[in-house]
Motif scaffolding. Structure first.
Motif, PDB file in Angstrom:
ATOM      1  N   TYR A  47      27.795 -26.346 -22.460  1.00 46.36           N
ATOM      2  CA  TYR A  47      26.400 -25.704 -21.307  1.00 46.36           C
ATOM      3  C   TYR A  47      25.997 -27.022 -21.136  1.00 46.36           C
ATOM      4  O   TYR A  47      25.833 -27.350 -19.875  1.00 46.36           O
ATOM      5  N   SER A  48      25.178 -27.888 -21.927  1.00 46.09           N
ATOM      6  CA  SER A  48      25.254 -29.340 -21.495  1.00 46.09           C
ATOM      7  C   SER A  48      25.673 -30.380 -20.013  1.00 46.09           C
ATOM      8  O   SER A  48      25.339 -30.496 -19.836  1.00 46.09           O
ATOM      9  N   VAL A  49      27.041 -30.227 -20.466  1.00 41.42           N
ATOM     10  CA  VAL A  49      28.051 -30.559 -20.096  1.00 41.42           C
ATOM     11  C   VAL A  49      27.889 -30.523 -18.867  1.00 41.42           C
ATOM     12  O   VAL A  49      28.268 -30.954 -17.458  1.00 41.42           O
ATOM     13  N   TYR A  50      29.140 -28.977 -18.895  1.00 37.84           N
ATOM     14  CA  TYR A  50      28.475 -27.727 -18.028  1.00 37.84           C
ATOM     15  C   TYR A  50      27.728 -28.787 -16.714  1.00 37.84           C
ATOM     16  O   TYR A  50      27.402 -27.938 -15.407  1.00 37.84           O
ATOM     17  N   GLY A  51      26.007 -28.063 -17.307  1.00 34.82           N
ATOM     18  CA  GLY A  51      25.577 -27.971 -16.542  1.00 34.82           C
ATOM     19  C   GLY A  51      25.143 -29.288 -15.269  1.00 34.82           C
ATOM     20  O   GLY A  51      24.565 -28.973 -14.500  1.00 34.82           O
ATOM     21  N   LYS A  52      25.480 -30.650 -16.385  1.00 36.34           N
ATOM     22  CA  LYS A  52      25.467 -31.692 -15.425  1.00 36.34           C
ATOM     23  C   LYS A  52      26.234 -32.008 -15.284  1.00 36.34           C
ATOM     24  O   LYS A  52      26.438 -32.551 -13.574  1.00 36.34           O
ATOM     25  N   VAL A  53      27.320 -31.913 -15.229  1.00 38.63           N
ATOM     26  CA  VAL A  53      29.198 -31.246 -14.000  1.00 38.63           C
ATOM     27  C   VAL A  53      28.102 -30.734 -12.694  1.00 38.63           C
ATOM     28  O   VAL A  53      28.464 -31.535 -11.850  1.00 38.63           O
ATOM     29  N   THR A  54      27.413 -29.326 -12.814  1.00 39.15           N
ATOM     30  CA  THR A  54      27.726 -28.856 -12.474  1.00 39.15           C
ATOM     31  C   THR A  54      26.660 -29.340 -11.045  1.00 39.15           C
ATOM     32  O   THR A  54      26.064 -29.136  -9.986  1.00 39.15           O
ATOM     33  N   GLN A  55      25.618 -30.207 -11.962  1.00 35.66           N
ATOM     34  CA  GLN A  55      24.455 -30.392 -10.687  1.00 35.66           C
ATOM     35  C   GLN A  55      24.970 -31.514 -10.125  1.00 35.66           C
ATOM     36  O   GLN A  55      24.463 -32.313  -9.262  1.00 35.66           O
ATOM     37  N   GLN A  56      25.890 -32.678 -10.364  1.00 32.97           N
ATOM     38  CA  GLN A  56      26.485 -33.657  -9.783  1.00 32.97           C
ATOM     39  C   GLN A  56      27.343 -33.030  -8.410  1.00 32.97           C
ATOM     40  O   GLN A  56      26.923 -33.937  -7.935  1.00 32.97           O
TER      41      GLN A  56
END
Length: 107
Positions: A47-56
């Motif tokens: 979830y953390s990685v997904y959040g960072k990727v979508t934010q980028q």
């Protein structure tokens, strides 16, 4: 062996099935708890990685809006100068010379 030890051994032997089932149940619960903790960590990391990727991706896909009206006006003026022979510098010089001579012709 003393009678006390013999009685404890007989009781252990009689309850061996119950003890083994209890130990297996505790072992299963320990394993299940470990799996749940590992699963929670993996889900949290995902979830953390997904959040960072979508934010980028959101920052990459932002649109840049540019007001190109000044460029359009400039190119339109250049096109008018090219197509209209009266607005060329040579025509303006001729008009200025004719005005100084007093022989201005109107169309």
């Amino acid at each position: 062996m003393s009678q006390k030890k013999v009685d404890a051994y007989k009781q252990k032997k009689a309850n061996r099935d119950k003890i083994i089932k209890k130990e297996k149940r505790i072992l299963f619960l320990e394993k299940a708890a470990g799996v749940m903790i590992c699963l929670a960590v993996v889900v949290w990391l995902g979830y953390s990685v997904y959040g960072k990727v979508t934010q980028q991706e959101e920052t990459k896909t932002t649109e840049t809006v540019m007001d190109a009206s000044a460029v359009d006006e400039y190119t339109n003026e250049l096109a008018e100068e090219i197509t209209d022979p009266q607005n060329t510098p040579e025509a303006e010089n001729e008009i200025d010379e004719a005005a100084s001579d007093g022989t201005v012709q109107e169309k």
